[in-house]
Motif scaffolding. Structure first.
Motif, PDB file in Angstrom:
ATOM      1  N   ARG A   6       0.829  -1.193   0.000  1.00  0.00           N
ATOM      2  CA  ARG A   6       0.000   0.000   0.000  1.00  0.00           C
ATOM      3  C   ARG A   6       0.872   1.254   0.000  1.00  0.00           C
ATOM      4  O   ARG A   6       2.068   1.230   0.285  1.00  0.00           O
ATOM      5  CB  ARG A   6      -0.895   0.004   1.239  1.00  0.00           C
ATOM      6  CG  ARG A   6      -1.822  -1.201   1.270  1.00  0.00           C
ATOM      7  CD  ARG A   6      -2.755  -1.120   2.450  1.00  0.00           C
ATOM      8  NE  ARG A   6      -3.634  -2.281   2.463  1.00  0.00           N
ATOM      9  CZ  ARG A   6      -4.766  -2.357   1.788  1.00  0.00           C
ATOM     10  NH1 ARG A   6      -5.159  -1.372   1.039  1.00  0.00           N
ATOM     11  NH2 ARG A   6      -5.509  -3.441   1.844  1.00  0.00           N
ATOM     12  N   ALA A   7       0.269   2.355  -0.263  1.00  0.00           N
ATOM     13  CA  ALA A   7       0.968   3.623  -0.221  1.00  0.00           C
ATOM     14  C   ALA A   7       1.405   3.925   1.188  1.00  0.00           C
ATOM     15  O   ALA A   7       0.863   3.429   2.150  1.00  0.00           O
ATOM     16  CB  ALA A   7       0.055   4.733  -0.743  1.00  0.00           C
ATOM     17  N   ASP A   8       2.450   4.770   1.319  1.00  0.00           N
ATOM     18  CA  ASP A   8       2.946   5.127   2.637  1.00  0.00           C
ATOM     19  C   ASP A   8       1.842   5.716   3.479  1.00  0.00           C
ATOM     20  O   ASP A   8       1.013   6.496   3.011  1.00  0.00           O
ATOM     21  CB  ASP A   8       4.097   6.126   2.514  1.00  0.00           C
ATOM     22  CG  ASP A   8       5.324   5.488   1.902  1.00  0.00           C
ATOM     23  OD1 ASP A   8       6.171   6.233   1.398  1.00  0.00           O
ATOM     24  OD2 ASP A   8       5.399   4.239   1.938  1.00  0.00           O
ATOM     25  N   GLY A   9       1.828   5.351   4.767  1.00  0.00           N
ATOM     26  CA  GLY A   9       0.809   5.861   5.676  1.00  0.00           C
ATOM     27  C   GLY A   9       1.333   5.816   7.087  1.00  0.00           C
ATOM     28  O   GLY A   9       2.544   5.860   7.329  1.00  0.00           O
ATOM     29  N   GLY A  10       0.429   5.687   8.054  1.00  0.00           N
ATOM     30  CA  GLY A  10       0.829   5.627   9.439  1.00  0.00           C
ATOM     31  C   GLY A  10       1.349   4.263   9.831  1.00  0.00           C
ATOM     32  O   GLY A  10       1.316   3.307   9.050  1.00  0.00           O
ATOM     33  N   LYS A  11       1.862   4.201  11.066  1.00  0.00           N
ATOM     34  CA  LYS A  11       2.416   2.959  11.582  1.00  0.00           C
ATOM     35  C   LYS A  11       1.776   2.668  12.942  1.00  0.00           C
ATOM     36  O   LYS A  11       1.721   3.537  13.808  1.00  0.00           O
ATOM     37  CB  LYS A  11       3.925   3.073  11.727  1.00  0.00           C
ATOM     38  CG  LYS A  11       4.589   1.817  12.296  1.00  0.00           C
ATOM     39  CD  LYS A  11       6.088   2.000  12.480  1.00  0.00           C
ATOM     40  CE  LYS A  11       6.790   2.102  11.153  1.00  0.00           C
ATOM     41  NZ  LYS A  11       8.269   2.141  11.322  1.00  0.00           N
ATOM     42  N   LEU A  12       1.285   1.410  13.105  1.00  0.00           N
ATOM     43  CA  LEU A  12       0.741   0.962  14.380  1.00  0.00           C
ATOM     44  C   LEU A  12       1.763   0.071  15.056  1.00  0.00           C
ATOM     45  O   LEU A  12       2.323  -0.835  14.431  1.00  0.00           O
ATOM     46  CB  LEU A  12      -0.564   0.182  14.171  1.00  0.00           C
ATOM     47  CG  LEU A  12      -1.739   0.923  13.528  1.00  0.00           C
ATOM     48  CD1 LEU A  12      -2.927  -0.020  13.399  1.00  0.00           C
ATOM     49  CD2 LEU A  12      -2.123   2.146  14.342  1.00  0.00           C
ATOM     50  N   ILE A  13       1.998   0.321  16.341  1.00  0.00           N
ATOM     51  CA  ILE A  13       2.895  -0.525  17.107  1.00  0.00           C
ATOM     52  C   ILE A  13       2.204  -0.933  18.396  1.00  0.00           C
ATOM     53  O   ILE A  13       1.273  -0.261  18.862  1.00  0.00           O
ATOM     54  CB  ILE A  13       4.239   0.169  17.426  1.00  0.00           C
ATOM     55  CG1 ILE A  13       4.002   1.414  18.299  1.00  0.00           C
ATOM     56  CG2 ILE A  13       4.977   0.528  16.152  1.00  0.00           C
ATOM     57  CD1 ILE A  13       5.286   2.053  18.767  1.00  0.00           C
ATOM     58  N   GLY A  14       2.601  -2.036  18.978  1.00  0.00           N
ATOM     59  CA  GLY A  14       2.014  -2.489  20.227  1.00  0.00           C
ATOM     60  C   GLY A  14       2.618  -3.803  20.668  1.00  0.00           C
ATOM     61  O   GLY A  14       3.522  -4.351  20.009  1.00  0.00           O
ATOM     62  N   LYS A  15       2.118  -4.317  21.762  1.00  0.00           N
ATOM     63  CA  LYS A  15       2.582  -5.582  22.301  1.00  0.00           C
ATOM     64  C   LYS A  15       1.394  -6.378  22.803  1.00  0.00           C
ATOM     65  O   LYS A  15       0.538  -5.843  23.514  1.00  0.00           O
ATOM     66  CB  LYS A  15       3.577  -5.362  23.437  1.00  0.00           C
ATOM     67  CG  LYS A  15       4.140  -6.663  24.037  1.00  0.00           C
ATOM     68  CD  LYS A  15       5.176  -6.382  25.104  1.00  0.00           C
ATOM     69  CE  LYS A  15       5.748  -7.693  25.666  1.00  0.00           C
ATOM     70  NZ  LYS A  15       6.773  -7.468  26.703  1.00  0.00           N
ATOM     71  N   VAL A  16       1.335  -7.652  22.417  1.00  0.00           N
ATOM     72  CA  VAL A  16       0.264  -8.540  22.861  1.00  0.00           C
ATOM     73  C   VAL A  16       0.751  -9.291  24.088  1.00  0.00           C
ATOM     74  O   VAL A  16       1.803  -9.952  24.054  1.00  0.00           O
ATOM     75  CB  VAL A  16      -0.137  -9.534  21.754  1.00  0.00           C
ATOM     76  CG1 VAL A  16      -1.291 -10.404  22.208  1.00  0.00           C
ATOM     77  CG2 VAL A  16      -0.502  -8.790  20.475  1.00  0.00           C
ATOM     78  N   VAL A  17      -0.002  -9.176  25.191  1.00  0.00           N
ATOM     79  CA  VAL A  17       0.368  -9.822  26.444  1.00  0.00           C
ATOM     80  C   VAL A  17      -0.804 -10.651  26.931  1.00  0.00           C
ATOM     81  O   VAL A  17      -1.936 -10.522  26.450  1.00  0.00           O
ATOM     82  CB  VAL A  17       0.779  -8.782  27.518  1.00  0.00           C
ATOM     83  CG1 VAL A  17       1.974  -7.982  27.056  1.00  0.00           C
ATOM     84  CG2 VAL A  17      -0.388  -7.861  27.845  1.00  0.00           C
ATOM     85  N   GLU A  18      -0.534 -11.539  27.884  1.00  0.00           N
ATOM     86  CA  GLU A  18      -1.594 -12.358  28.453  1.00  0.00           C
ATOM     87  C   GLU A  18      -1.857 -11.950  29.888  1.00  0.00           C
ATOM     88  O   GLU A  18      -0.996 -11.378  30.563  1.00  0.00           O
ATOM     89  CB  GLU A  18      -1.226 -13.841  28.397  1.00  0.00           C
ATOM     90  CG  GLU A  18      -0.070 -14.234  29.286  1.00  0.00           C
ATOM     91  CD  GLU A  18       0.150 -15.733  29.309  1.00  0.00           C
ATOM     92  OE1 GLU A  18      -0.674 -16.465  28.737  1.00  0.00           O
ATOM     93  OE2 GLU A  18       1.144 -16.172  29.912  1.00  0.00           O
ATOM     94  N   SER A  19      -3.068 -12.219  30.334  1.00  0.00           N
ATOM     95  CA  SER A  19      -3.454 -11.924  31.710  1.00  0.00           C
ATOM     96  C   SER A  19      -3.634 -13.245  32.462  1.00  0.00           C
ATOM     97  O   SER A  19      -4.237 -14.191  31.944  1.00  0.00           O
ATOM     98  CB  SER A  19      -4.772 -11.149  31.732  1.00  0.00           C
ATOM     99  OG  SER A  19      -5.205 -10.910  33.047  1.00  0.00           O
ATOM    100  N   PRO A  20      -3.140 -13.345  33.702  1.00  0.00           N
ATOM    101  CA  PRO A  20      -2.372 -12.311  34.417  1.00  0.00           C
ATOM    102  C   PRO A  20      -0.893 -12.401  34.087  1.00  0.00           C
ATOM    103  O   PRO A  20      -0.451 -13.348  33.447  1.00  0.00           O
ATOM    104  CB  PRO A  20      -2.615 -12.679  35.871  1.00  0.00           C
ATOM    105  CG  PRO A  20      -2.768 -14.162  35.840  1.00  0.00           C
ATOM    106  CD  PRO A  20      -3.437 -14.513  34.541  1.00  0.00           C
ATOM    107  N   GLY A  21      -0.123 -11.422  34.551  1.00  0.00           N
ATOM    108  CA  GLY A  21       1.324 -11.490  34.423  1.00  0.00           C
ATOM    109  C   GLY A  21       1.920 -10.619  33.341  1.00  0.00           C
ATOM    110  O   GLY A  21       3.086 -10.279  33.376  1.00  0.00           O
ATOM    111  N   ASN A  22       1.121 -10.263  32.315  1.00  0.00           N
ATOM    112  CA  ASN A  22       1.600  -9.431  31.213  1.00  0.00           C
ATOM    113  C   ASN A  22       2.801 -10.026  30.483  1.00  0.00           C
ATOM    114  O   ASN A  22       3.654  -9.305  29.970  1.00  0.00           O
ATOM    115  CB  ASN A  22       1.946  -8.021  31.700  1.00  0.00           C
ATOM    116  CG  ASN A  22       0.711  -7.173  31.936  1.00  0.00           C
ATOM    117  OD1 ASN A  22      -0.367  -7.492  31.415  1.00  0.00           O
ATOM    118  ND2 ASN A  22       0.839  -6.122  32.709  1.00  0.00           N
ATOM    119  N   ALA A  23       2.873 -11.357  30.417  1.00  0.00           N
ATOM    120  CA  ALA A  23       3.913 -12.007  29.618  1.00  0.00           C
ATOM    121  C   ALA A  23       3.550 -11.892  28.144  1.00  0.00           C
ATOM    122  O   ALA A  23       2.371 -11.971  27.765  1.00  0.00           O
ATOM    123  CB  ALA A  23       4.053 -13.467  30.023  1.00  0.00           C
TER     124      ALA A  23
END
Length: 801
Positions: A31-48
């Motif tokens: 696709r044409a240049d656009g925004g960027k999404l970043i993040g992290k997928v963690v589990e509950s509990p513990g945020n691993a």
């Protein structure tokens, strides 16, 4: 050989092309240049971090626009996102699906940080699994164990055969056939369909199938009635990857090994709109050296004689496997998939065997050397169509599958017996010509009666036929030519028709789960000994019940109790009365009078799996009162005849467990082991063998500095009772090291198989008429250097392609 070198060079050029162009803007899906999404997928509990979660970006009408897979730590980046408002969907096996509404990308935004996205573990359901750790770890279900083929297993495996021997309770015999708990007669399926649709030589099929096509492997020691009743030891279902997310992805792999062992493969998948396509090609050259030894005392004659054999040989060959498939989603309720597979195999085998017959005082009465050469070619084409329909009612589904396979093989063998005794000198030849075809039809219907109960019904039919010609010629010195010998030649026709229906019912509550099933099978065999104008048939009507119960303790642990009745029906090779005299002191023949073997299988287990690891101990028992096994008899000349027969009672029982543990951030362990007793008892055959034994395997994966990862595999199959004797234990040790390159799009790995050359198959047989010790061992240690490259924004399975 030149054809394979051309294939390898083509794959290398293909890899280079991908490396140079994978990030170019020439892909039509970029696709044409656009925004960027970043993040992290963690589990509950513990945020691993949740490894390899799938993140999809949807428009308000649920149309998929982008998709990525999180890395090992749950971190993801989605680039070139057009400005707008979206819905984010996060999925991973064993967790509840997460939807994040109103994800906005403004025209002026460059990076949108979504922070931690928390997944909740999914409550265990009757027909679902509980993930134990990362993708390469084991998963436990009510009636099977699932092994997700993660990057560690891929880095140390070139084909499905390499993968299988790393699985809990699974090993390979000396010919490359799978065993479960040390026993053969295992049904191997590929995507739920018989592996025989891909050809008749199972070891060749497994060695030809690239490992990077496999998403997971299901191992069932007490299969439910949903699966065909064949396979007294169990069922292994090899599930291939499917392209589910829009985009293009694929990979190439080239492996160079010592002793002229090479293989290479390439695969590509494309998904756009409602259409998905995939293609794969792989080829390999294999070269294996072996040695054989046999010592026997023969008591059948008035005076005890001895036989000593010692020989060496080489098996070499090459194979080609290719497939192309397409799937089309007409709408959210109807989908169609079609594919065609082609495989070809060529083999050349050479051996030299010294035979010495003598007396117990050491006197040699006769001696000869048998030199043999053989070659063979095999081709197989398989065509398949799969249709699935979801009804308006929630979760109602109808599926239909049709497969047609046609194959042929031919070859010739020559045997030269050299001796100073003129009467022993012989020259012989055999010519083989085999043709087969099969049709497989399957239809299943799933009906959720209530939110907590499900009924599944299905019908199957399998119709196959084989024509086998074995023509034997002996050199006639008077005629100075090879003369056809009708006494030991054979034209054998075999056909069977199987019609079966099954029904399984599943019911669950908050604590209890039940799955009960029944399969009814009508089976017909027709056998034609065309060369002697003899024809007969057999008919079997069998019932195969199954029952599975679970009692949930908490979200991580449960008890389960499983029972299944299995049946081993005689195969064509077991029935074919053709006498193989390629080894004149040890001849083999089929037995057209074989009857089916019925096996009762029971298992009681406990499982407790958490994110850092767990274990699943169980007690098991297999019982048969009409076991099919090989029986060896000796005549007064000291010649043995081996053929299959129904001998009597066979029993094995014991304790088994699998184990997984993550130690810190650097070490992962997968292991399984069992302690068991095996018994083979037959009053008619005068057999009474009972042995206690133990077996186990260990997979270790270690993260090293500079992005290196090391692996080690150890396996020991303990001694066990067999008909007329005992098979000794077998130990195997493999190791490897790998490094990710090119931003983890490529992997370079080095592996060693059978480090100590300890994969030696020994047995001791003893009856009133003979005592025998034998050995067969591969003598070349396998080393290979493998380069793999993956491309595309997303993989078909959420892991390395």
């Amino acid at each position: 050989m030149r054809r394979f070198y051309f294939l390898v060079c083509s794959l290398v050029l293909f890899s280079s092309f991908i490396v140079l162009n994978a990030d170019a803007s020439s892909f039509s899906f970029r696709r044409a240049d656009g925004g960027k999404l970043i993040g992290k997928v963690v589990e509950s509990p513990g945020n691993a971090g949740v490894s390899f979660a799938t993140i999809a970006l949807l428009t308000k009408d649920s149309t998929l626009t982008e998709g990525v897979v999180a890395d090992e730590n749950g971190v993801f980046t989605m680039s070139n996102v057009k400005p707008g408002s979206y819905i984010l969907r996060v999925t991973n096996m064993g967790y509840q699906t997460l939807f994040v509404a109103k994800v906005s990308v403004a025209p002026e935004s460059s990076i949108v940080d979504l922070g931690n996205l928390t997944l909740l573990p999914e409550a265990q359901k009757l027909n679902e699994v509980v993930v134990r750790g990362e993708k390469s770890m084991i998963v436990d279900d009510i009636d099977k164990k699932t092994i997700n083929i993660g990057k560690d297993l891929l880095a140390t495996s070139n084909n499905v055969s390499d993968l299988l021997e790393k699985l809990p309770a699974v090993s390979l015999d000396e010919n490359g056939n799978p065993q479960v708990r040390g026993k053969g007669n295992v049904v191997v399926l590929i995507d739920g369909k018989p592996s025989s649709l891909y050809g008749n030589d199972l070891p060749t099929i497994l060695q030809s199938f690239p490992a990077n096509l496999i998403e997971r492997i299901d191992v069932m020691t007490t299969p439910s009635a949903k699966y065909e009743g064949d396979g007294a030891s169990g069922v292994i279902d090899i599930i291939t990857k499917k392209s589910k997310i829009r985009g293009i992805n694929g990979g190439t792999r080239v492996s160079l090994g010592n002793k002229d062992n090479y293989n290479g493969s390439g695969n590509i998948s494309l998904k756009t709109g409602k259409l998905g396509m995939n293609a794969t090609v792989s080829g390999g050259v294999r070269n294996m050296y072996w040695k054989r030894r046999l010592n026997r005392e023969n008591f059948a004659a008035a005076q005890t004689t001895t036989l000593a054999q010692a020989g060496r040989g080489q098996n070499e060959g090459n194979n080609l496997f290719s497939r192309i498939g397409a799937n089309y989603d007409f709408n959210d309720k109807n989908s169609l998939e079609a594919g065609i597979n082609y495989s070809r195999d060529h083999s050349d085998n050479n051996s030299t065997l010294l035979n010495q017959t003598g007396l117990t005082n050491g006197t040699i009465t006769e001696e000869f050397i048998r030199k043999s050469k053989s070659n063979g070619n095999g081709d197989n084409v398989n065509m398949s169509v799969d249709y699935r329909h979801k009804f308006a009612e929630k979760d109602h589904q109808l599926s239909f599958t049709a497969n047609y396979s046609i194959g042929s093989s031919d070859g010739e063998s020559s045997f030269n017996l050299e001796s100073e005794i003129e009467s022993l000198v012989k020259q012989q030849r055999t010519f083989r010509d085999n043709k087969g075809k099969s049709l497989f039809l399957n239809s299943d219907y799933t009906w959720p009666i209530t939110p907590k109960s499900t009924l599944e019904v299905g019908v199957r039919s399998r119709i196959s036929s084989n024509d086998n010609t074995n023509a034997f010629y002996t050199y006639n010195t008077d005629q100075q030519d090879f003369v056809f010998d009708p006494a030991i030649s054979n034209i054998f026709g075999y056909s069977d028709a199987l019609y079966t229906g099954f029904m399984t019912f599943s019911q669950k509550t908050d604590l209890w789960g039940l799955r009960a099933g029944l399969r009814v099978t009508d089976y017909n065999q027709k056998i034609k000994q065309i060369s002697i104008n003899n024809e007969f048939g057999v008919h079997f009507l069998t019932l195969v019940p199954s029952l599975a119960l679970t009692r949930k303790i908490n979200d991580e642990s449960q008890f389960k109790l499983n029972y299944s009745r299995r049946v081993q029906r005689p195969e064509a090779g077991m029935l074919n009365p053709y006498t193989d005299i390629s080894d004149p002191r040890n001849i083999q023949s089929g037995n057209p009078n074989l009857k089916p073997e019925f096996v009762h299988k029971a298992e009681m287990g406990y499982s407790n799996y958490e994110s850092s690891g767990g274990w699943g101990p169980s007690l098991f028992m297999d019982y048969s009162n009409n076991a099919i096994t090989r029986i060896r008899t000796i005549d007064e000349e000291g010649v043995s005849l081996t053929r299959y027969d129904n001998v009597g009672r066979e029993l094995s029982y014991g304790f088994e467990t699998d184990f997984s543990q993550k130690i810190g951030e650097s070490v992962k362990l997968n292991a399984s082991g069992r302690v068991f007793r095996s018994e083979v008892v037959s009053d008619i055959a005068q057999i009474d063998n009972r042995t206690w034994s133990y077996s186990g395997n260990l997979n270790a994966f270690i993260t090293l500095p500079m992005d290196f990862r090391a692996s080690a595999y150890l396996n020991y199959e303990g001694p066990r009772a067999i008909a007329q004797g005992t098979r000794e234990g077998v130990f195997v040790a493999n190791m490897g090291i790998r490094k990710d390159l090119l931003e983890k799009k490529a992997t370079l790995s080095f592996n060693i198989q059978d480090i100590f050359l300890s994969r030696a198959y020994k047995s001791q047989l003893s009856t009133e008429t003979y005592n025998q010790n034998s050995l067969w061992q591969q003598t070349n240690r396998m080393l290979n250097l493998t380069f793999q490259y993956r491309f595309g924004k997303i993989s078909a399975s959420g892991d390395d392609a």
